[in-house]
Write a protein that holds these residues in place. Structure first.
Motif, PDB file in Angstrom:
ATOM      1  N   HIS A  83     -26.510 -34.511  18.463  1.00  0.00           N
ATOM      2  CA  HIS A  83     -26.916 -33.106  18.444  1.00  0.00           C
ATOM      3  C   HIS A  83     -26.687 -32.491  19.823  1.00  0.00           C
ATOM      4  CE1 HIS A  83     -28.333 -32.895  14.367  1.00  0.00           C
ATOM      5  NE2 HIS A  83     -29.034 -33.996  14.534  1.00  0.00           N
ATOM      6  N   ASP A  84     -25.432 -32.452  20.181  1.00  0.00           N
ATOM      7  CA  ASP A  84     -25.005 -31.805  21.413  1.00  0.00           C
ATOM      8  C   ASP A  84     -24.414 -30.445  21.033  1.00  0.00           C
ATOM      9  OD1 ASP A  84     -23.986 -32.110  24.421  1.00  0.00           O
ATOM     10  OD2 ASP A  84     -22.336 -31.306  23.215  1.00  0.00           O
ATOM     11  N   PRO A  85     -24.870 -29.355  21.649  1.00  0.00           N
ATOM     12  CA  PRO A  85     -24.395 -28.029  21.247  1.00  0.00           C
ATOM     13  C   PRO A  85     -22.872 -27.887  21.245  1.00  0.00           C
ATOM     14  CG  PRO A  85     -26.287 -27.809  22.678  1.00  0.00           C
ATOM     15  CD  PRO A  85     -25.921 -29.258  22.682  1.00  0.00           C
ATOM     16  N   LYS A  86     -22.213 -28.416  22.268  1.00  0.00           N
ATOM     17  CA  LYS A  86     -20.756 -28.286  22.334  1.00  0.00           C
ATOM     18  C   LYS A  86     -20.079 -29.049  21.201  1.00  0.00           C
ATOM     19  CE  LYS A  86     -20.457 -27.503  27.324  1.00  0.00           C
ATOM     20  NZ  LYS A  86     -19.943 -28.029  28.623  1.00  0.00           N
ATOM     21  N   LEU A  87     -20.571 -30.254  20.916  1.00  0.00           N
ATOM     22  CA  LEU A  87     -19.991 -31.034  19.825  1.00  0.00           C
ATOM     23  C   LEU A  87     -20.233 -30.360  18.477  1.00  0.00           C
ATOM     24  CD1 LEU A  87     -20.853 -34.716  20.830  1.00  0.00           C
ATOM     25  CD2 LEU A  87     -18.616 -33.613  20.848  1.00  0.00           C
ATOM     26  N   GLU A  88     -21.441 -29.817  18.285  1.00  0.00           N
ATOM     27  CA  GLU A  88     -21.738 -29.150  17.017  1.00  0.00           C
ATOM     28  C   GLU A  88     -20.825 -27.951  16.801  1.00  0.00           C
ATOM     29  OE1 GLU A  88     -25.738 -28.215  16.067  1.00  0.00           O
ATOM     30  OE2 GLU A  88     -26.492 -30.226  16.466  1.00  0.00           O
ATOM     31  N   ARG A  89     -20.609 -27.182  17.860  1.00  0.00           N
ATOM     32  CA  ARG A  89     -19.756 -25.996  17.717  1.00  0.00           C
ATOM     33  C   ARG A  89     -18.292 -26.384  17.522  1.00  0.00           C
ATOM     34  NH1 ARG A  89     -23.809 -23.790  21.203  1.00  0.00           N
ATOM     35  NH2 ARG A  89     -24.841 -22.083  20.078  1.00  0.00           N
ATOM     36  N   ALA A  90     -17.867 -27.457  18.179  1.00  0.00           N
ATOM     37  CA  ALA A  90     -16.495 -27.929  17.990  1.00  0.00           C
ATOM     38  C   ALA A  90     -16.282 -28.379  16.550  1.00  0.00           C
ATOM     39  CB  ALA A  90     -16.196 -29.071  18.959  1.00  0.00           C
ATOM     40  N   TRP A  91     -17.267 -29.096  16.005  1.00  0.00           N
ATOM     41  CA  TRP A  91     -17.166 -29.551  14.622  1.00  0.00           C
ATOM     42  C   TRP A  91     -17.218 -28.376  13.653  1.00  0.00           C
ATOM     43  CZ3 TRP A  91     -15.339 -33.088  11.752  1.00  0.00           C
ATOM     44  CH2 TRP A  91     -15.797 -33.300  10.450  1.00  0.00           C
ATOM     45  N   GLN A  92     -18.030 -27.363  13.970  1.00  0.00           N
ATOM     46  CA  GLN A  92     -18.143 -26.200  13.096  1.00  0.00           C
ATOM     47  C   GLN A  92     -16.837 -25.414  13.052  1.00  0.00           C
ATOM     48  OE1 GLN A  92     -18.539 -22.643  13.699  1.00  0.00           O
ATOM     49  NE2 GLN A  92     -19.165 -22.173  11.600  1.00  0.00           N
ATOM     50  N   ARG A  93     -16.088 -25.412  14.147  1.00  0.00           N
ATOM     51  CA  ARG A  93     -14.778 -24.748  14.129  1.00  0.00           C
ATOM     52  C   ARG A  93     -13.815 -25.489  13.210  1.00  0.00           C
ATOM     53  NH1 ARG A  93     -16.024 -23.925  19.669  1.00  0.00           N
ATOM     54  NH2 ARG A  93     -14.875 -25.793  20.293  1.00  0.00           N
ATOM     55  N   TYR A  94     -13.974 -26.806  13.135  1.00  0.00           N
ATOM     56  CA  TYR A  94     -13.136 -27.619  12.252  1.00  0.00           C
ATOM     57  C   TYR A  94     -13.616 -27.519  10.807  1.00  0.00           C
ATOM     58  CZ  TYR A  94     -11.007 -31.814  10.222  1.00  0.00           C
ATOM     59  OH  TYR A  94     -10.329 -32.689   9.416  1.00  0.00           O
ATOM     60  N   LYS A  95     -14.949 -27.452  10.638  1.00  0.00           N
ATOM     61  CA  LYS A  95     -15.557 -27.405   9.310  1.00  0.00           C
ATOM     62  C   LYS A  95     -16.578 -26.269   9.294  1.00  0.00           C
ATOM     63  CE  LYS A  95     -17.784 -30.414   5.900  1.00  0.00           C
ATOM     64  NZ  LYS A  95     -18.409 -31.744   5.664  1.00  0.00           N
ATOM     65  N   PRO A  96     -16.160 -25.043   8.958  1.00  0.00           N
ATOM     66  CA  PRO A  96     -17.023 -23.860   9.071  1.00  0.00           C
ATOM     67  C   PRO A  96     -18.338 -23.952   8.306  1.00  0.00           C
ATOM     68  CG  PRO A  96     -14.746 -23.207   8.743  1.00  0.00           C
ATOM     69  CD  PRO A  96     -14.796 -24.693   8.530  1.00  0.00           C
ATOM     70  N   GLU A  97     -18.390 -24.750   7.235  1.00  0.00           N
ATOM     71  CA  GLU A  97     -19.629 -24.833   6.447  1.00  0.00           C
ATOM     72  C   GLU A  97     -20.600 -25.875   6.996  1.00  0.00           C
ATOM     73  OE1 GLU A  97     -16.695 -27.664   4.413  1.00  0.00           O
ATOM     74  OE2 GLU A  97     -16.653 -25.772   5.522  1.00  0.00           O
ATOM     75  N   ALA A  98     -20.294 -26.448   8.147  1.00  0.00           N
ATOM     76  CA  ALA A  98     -21.167 -27.471   8.732  1.00  0.00           C
ATOM     77  C   ALA A  98     -22.527 -26.888   9.103  1.00  0.00           C
ATOM     78  CB  ALA A  98     -20.505 -28.079   9.965  1.00  0.00           C
ATOM     79  N   ALA A  99     -23.517 -27.773   9.214  1.00  0.00           N
ATOM     80  CA  ALA A  99     -24.877 -27.360   9.563  1.00  0.00           C
ATOM     81  C   ALA A  99     -25.047 -27.348  11.077  1.00  0.00           C
ATOM     82  CB  ALA A  99     -25.887 -28.309   8.926  1.00  0.00           C
ATOM     83  N   PHE A 100     -26.073 -26.636  11.538  1.00  0.00           N
ATOM     84  CA  PHE A 100     -26.356 -26.511  12.967  1.00  0.00           C
ATOM     85  C   PHE A 100     -27.768 -26.992  13.281  1.00  0.00           C
ATOM     86  CE2 PHE A 100     -23.393 -22.941  14.776  1.00  0.00           C
ATOM     87  CZ  PHE A 100     -22.435 -23.890  15.063  1.00  0.00           C
TER      88      PHE A 100
END
Length: 207
Positions: A83-100
């Protein structure tokens, strides 16, 4: 290349099963919830242990009228990924429906939960940076799920287990499980991890 590596990490990573045996089943009594307001949310630290957030878990669970132990167990269930903010946002750019956030909340669930609440002005995009907000939203989401549970239920799941399944799979599936429908493989895996994390959640709140 870093984004590809991150994507591969998430796709191959499996949620670990805890080796801690539950001291009691979900739905049993829990440590007393504190009415003390949580401290202002700090920026996420490099390491993450749900137990470090026992105070806001107790406070927000009390405000929402839900089990603090259930809320803490869900945080443990959702701690399978970094649960690192940068990693979460990077993953969300790859998978827009990802959770935060540390409670892994999806945008639709957050937007529905915040309506009419003290955090109605907050945005889903803030969850990775504000762990207090993530806990508060998760507590009220559980509150809203609890309001949908029928008084009479069938099946082997306790009330708290049904709420956890609702958190993971959605309200419609939760209601099906409350009617006695057997959870599928993914839902059962989440339930098994919840039971394994139940004792750990109780210990975290007792600190």
């Amino acid at each position: 290349m870093p984004l590809i590596a991150l994507a591969l990490w998430f796709m191959t990573r499996e949620a670990p099963s805890s080796s801690d045996a539950p001291s009691a089943s979900p739905g049993a009594s829990e440590p007393g919830a504190s009415r003390t307001a949580p401290a202002p949310s700090a920026r996420p630290r490099a390491s993450y242990d749900p137990a470090d957030y026992a105070r806001p878990v107790r406070a927000y669970a009390a405000e929402a009228g839900v089990s603090a132990r259930l809320l803490m167990a869900i945080l443990y269930n959702e701690s399978y990924k970094p649960h690192d903010p940068k990693l979460e946002r990077a993953w969300q750019r790859y998978k827009p429906e990802a959770a935060f956030g540390i409670a892994n909340m999806h945008r639709a669930a957050f937007d529905a939960t915040k309506r009419g609440r003290d955090f109605a002005h907050r945005r889903w995009e803030e969850l990775p940076d504000d762990r207090g907000l993530a806990i508060e939203a998760a507590a009220w989401h559980l509150h809203d799920l609890a309001a949908q549970l029928p008084a009479r239920r069938s099946g082997a799941c306790t009330r708290d287990e049904l709420l956890a399944l609702g958190y993971n799979t959605g309200a419609s599936n939760m209601l099906a499980f409350a009617r006695g429908v057997t959870p599928g493989n993914q839902a059962q895996s989440y339930l098994d991890r919840l039971r394994n994390n139940w004792g750990k959640a109780g210990s975290a709140l007792a600190r």
